[in-house]
Motif scaffolding. Structure first.
Motif, PDB file in Angstrom:
ATOM      1  N   GLU A 102       0.809  -1.224   0.000  1.00 48.35           N
ATOM      2  CA  GLU A 102       0.000   0.000   0.000  1.00 48.35           C
ATOM      3  C   GLU A 102       0.837   1.266   0.000  1.00 48.35           C
ATOM      4  O   GLU A 102       0.291   2.373   0.007  1.00 48.35           O
ATOM      5  CB  GLU A 102      -0.936  -0.017   1.213  1.00 48.35           C
ATOM      6  N   GLY A 103       2.173   1.114   0.010  1.00 49.20           N
ATOM      7  CA  GLY A 103       3.032   2.282   0.006  1.00 49.20           C
ATOM      8  C   GLY A 103       2.927   3.095   1.280  1.00 49.20           C
ATOM      9  O   GLY A 103       2.961   4.329   1.247  1.00 49.20           O
ATOM     10  N   LYS A 104       2.825   2.426   2.423  1.00 56.98           N
ATOM     11  CA  LYS A 104       2.657   3.101   3.706  1.00 56.98           C
ATOM     12  C   LYS A 104       3.815   2.777   4.651  1.00 56.98           C
ATOM     13  O   LYS A 104       4.636   1.911   4.368  1.00 56.98           O
ATOM     14  CB  LYS A 104       1.334   2.672   4.361  1.00 56.98           C
ATOM     15  N   MET A 105       3.859   3.490   5.767  1.00 56.19           N
ATOM     16  CA  MET A 105       4.804   3.196   6.827  1.00 56.19           C
ATOM     17  C   MET A 105       4.135   2.290   7.856  1.00 56.19           C
ATOM     18  O   MET A 105       2.900   2.174   7.886  1.00 56.19           O
ATOM     19  CB  MET A 105       5.273   4.504   7.489  1.00 56.19           C
ATOM     20  N   VAL A 106       4.933   1.660   8.701  1.00 54.16           N
ATOM     21  CA  VAL A 106       4.409   0.793   9.753  1.00 54.16           C
ATOM     22  C   VAL A 106       4.445   1.547  11.077  1.00 54.16           C
ATOM     23  O   VAL A 106       5.453   2.175  11.419  1.00 54.16           O
ATOM     24  CB  VAL A 106       5.226  -0.510   9.865  1.00 54.16           C
TER      25      VAL A 106
END
Length: 231
Positions: A48-52
């Motif tokens: 999703e092209g996100k950070m954790v």
């Protein structure tokens, strides 16, 4: 015909078991869904092209439960949904030296680190934690400032670039090397929202009149950052 029906019956019997097994890899706290498995969280973030966003804590910890409630605030929920995959790691299963979390908690020198510990993991370098905070009953505005700070700087390509811009408590905070430069704030449409001069390395500027949404902050020394304003 009987054998076909038998296979269908077995398949229907096994389906709930499979779904239940899958559901056990996530947990819902205060309406927010957290991955319980590190690998699955990282795979989702990459896809999703996100950070954790790592939450290391305990279900029996009152501080942890307060932070979970604060994370569920409307302003934070939108920020988390847009930019983060949530990963919950329980201390009963992963202590601070567990290989799953040790890279992210090692910055804390106290061997008895109080939980919860919260940090952000950028998928461009999954061995590092950013914005690590721990052992506090963090208010909504403090959590928002933490999360928004790294959203604001997700377009930094040079690790030596120290310029920062983020929104906290209706204020735009601008940090960096330059102590005297012009700061401009634009809507994503390109219209000018605000312009002022920064006369110190860290300046807090009133942003209460800014519209909600993503804004672009630029410095006359040549840097650009994005900030998210929620009201």
């Amino acid at each position: 015909m009987r054998s076909v029906l038998c296979f269908i019956f077995i398949g229907l019997m096994l389906q709930p078991v499979s779904m239940e097994t899958k559901a056990q890899k996530t947990a819902v706290y205060e309406g927010l869904t957290y991955y319980l498995d590190k690998t699955e969280a990282f795979e989702a973030a990459t896809a999703e092209g996100k950070m954790v966003f790592l939450f290391w804590g305990s279900v029996d910890c009152s501080r942890c439960n307060n932070v979970k409630k604060n994370l569920a605030a409307e302003s934070l929920r939108s920020l988390l949904d847009d930019h983060y995959i949530l990963w919950y790691s329980d201390v009963s299963e992963y202590d601070r030296n567990a290989p799953e979390v040790v890279d992210y908690l090692s910055a804390v020198s106290d061997p008895y680190i109080p939980y919860p510990a919260l940090c952000i993991i950028d998928m461009s370098d999954i061995t590092k934690a950013y914005g690590l905070i721990w052992g506090k009953q963090l208010a909504v505005y403090q959590l928002y400032a933490m999360l928004n700070k790294y959203v604001a700087n997700d377009n930094i390509s040079d690790p030596k670039d120290l310029n920062r811009a983020y929104v906290s408590q209706n204020n735009l905070v601008v940090e960096g090397d330059a102590a005297n430069e012009e700061i401009s704030v634009y809507a994503v449409t390109g219209s000018l929202v605000d312009r002022f001069r920064r006369t110190e390395q860290r300046l807090t500027h009133d942003a209460s009149s800014y519209p909600s949404g993503i804004l672009v902050v630029t410095g006359s020394s040549g840097w650009t950052r994005k900030v998210a304003v929620r009201k």
